[in-house]
Design an enzyme around this catalytic site. Structure first.
Site, PDB file in Angstrom:
ATOM      1  N   LEU A   1       0.781  -1.143  -0.268  1.00 35.15           N
ATOM      2  CA  LEU A   1      -0.033   0.061  -0.015  1.00 35.15           C
ATOM      3  C   LEU A   1       0.849   1.145   0.112  1.00 35.15           C
ATOM      4  O   LEU A   1       1.589   1.500   0.763  1.00 35.15           O
ATOM      5  CB  LEU A   1      -1.028  -0.077   1.015  1.00 35.15           C
TER       6      LEU A   1
ATOM      7  N   ASP B   1       8.696   9.055   8.084  1.00 34.58           N
ATOM      8  CA  ASP B   1       9.666   9.523   7.252  1.00 34.58           C
ATOM      9  C   ASP B   1       9.850  11.025   7.190  1.00 34.58           C
ATOM     10  O   ASP B   1      10.607  11.912   6.563  1.00 34.58           O
ATOM     11  CB  ASP B   1       9.086   9.154   5.729  1.00 34.58           C
TER      12      ASP B   1
END
Length: 329
Positions: A189, A213
């Site tokens: 995904l 991130d």
């Protein structure tokens, strides 16, 4: 070839002016949050002291016989709560064990651990804890997997109270190795995919990138999936709502959206229940020009619902309940 790939993945993109602005805003938010946290702790302490004082005063104001009745009554209530909690625990264990055979397989890929610092690893661990607690509360829970669970990531997870009792697959191997005979069922995904996930395939194994991130590693999960030759897909968020700015979803938000959809079979309802209102675009707003970017790895935290995901101590009743569920289940 492998060295080239490693070099590409370990060199983050330079921060843009907009990214630096967001980072500064996040730092100010965290400083303000620390003050609010300290204030909340003090209020909680005062409330506990107030209730204890009220109880002591109540006991001293009645006769010995009435005092004994009050104490026995409180013990009875505690016993009832403990028995109810024990029954709930047994039901959750039964559901999670059944999910290992019949539940939707959802993998959290922890192979990006080397790209995160200790604070980010801790944030991801808290998100995983939330995923487990939310899944255990579901009527029909999913079968959760942690793959590439080694090194510092594993050390962080093992510090969680009750982690050794979690009914979840803890794999040292990567998902490619763990599902080597089912590679055709793997679906990564990522919001960078062109394939929209309109329905969930009960036989599919959905993978979520475990990466906080901070927008430093855009496209990394998509590249990884392409190099491994596995399928990719993205949640149909754009078909039902528009985000107020360029944002990615946290791991726990993606897991919770999938769990909501498994129960209600309604994407719109799932998105609106999970994605915070402040992240959604309101009609007529000037902030409606943002696009959904990045992958489903990290992103901002939801202060009201998952403040604990930033590594802070659990403060409100909902978060205390989540933490207790992780310890007990």
């Amino acid at each position: 070839m492998e060295k080239a790939m490693e070099t590409e993945q370990t060199d983050p993109q330079p921060m843009s002016k907009n990214a630096k602005k967001k980072l500064l805003k996040q730092q100010r938010y965290e400083a303000k949050k620390a003050d609010k946290k300290a204030f909340a702790k003090e209020l909680k302490k005062r409330e506990v002291e107030r209730k204890r004082k009220e109880w002591d005063e109540k006991l001293t104001s009645v006769s010995q016989e009435e005092r004994e009745k009050l104490i026995e009554g409180r013990k009875g209530l505690r016993k009832e709560r403990m028995e109810k909690r024990s029954e709930e625990k047994e039901r959750k264990i039964e559901k999670l064990m059944e999910a290992k055979s019949n539940g939707q397989n959802i993998v959290i890929d922890l192979e990006f651990s080397h790209l995160m610092n200790s604070s980010e690893l801790n944030s991801l661990v808290q998100q995983i804890m939330y995923c487990y607690a939310v899944n255990s509360r579901c009527t029909s829970p999913a079968h959760l997997w942690l793959t590439s669970c080694v090194g510092e990531m594993q050390n962080h997870l093992q510090r969680l109270p009750g982690y050794d009792k979690w009914i979840i697959e803890k794999e040292n191997r990567s998902y490619i190795e763990a599902f080597q005979d089912q590679k055709e069922k793997l679906v990564y995904l990522t919001a960078d995919s062109e394939n929209v996930l309109n329905e969930l395939d009960p036989k599919a194994i959905y993978i979520i990138g475990g990466l906080v991130d901070r927008n430093r590693w855009k496209g990394i999960t998509m590249r990884k999936a392409e190099e491994q030759g596995i399928q990719t897909a993205k949640l149909p968020i754009g078909d039902y709502l528009k985000m107020s700015s360029s944002q990615v979803l946290t791991v726990n938000q993606v897991v919770e959206i999938i769990l909501k959809f498994l129960e209600a079979k309604d994407w719109k309802d799932s998105f609106f229940q999970v994605i915070p209102q402040r992240k959604r675009c309101e009609d007529g707003s000037r902030d409606c020009d943002g696009e959904i970017e990045g992958n489903v790895n990290g992103g901002e935290k939801d202060e009201k619902r998952i403040g604990m995901l930033e590594g802070e101590d659990v403060e409100n009743k909902d978060d205390l309940k989540i933490k207790r569920q992780c310890i007990e289940t």
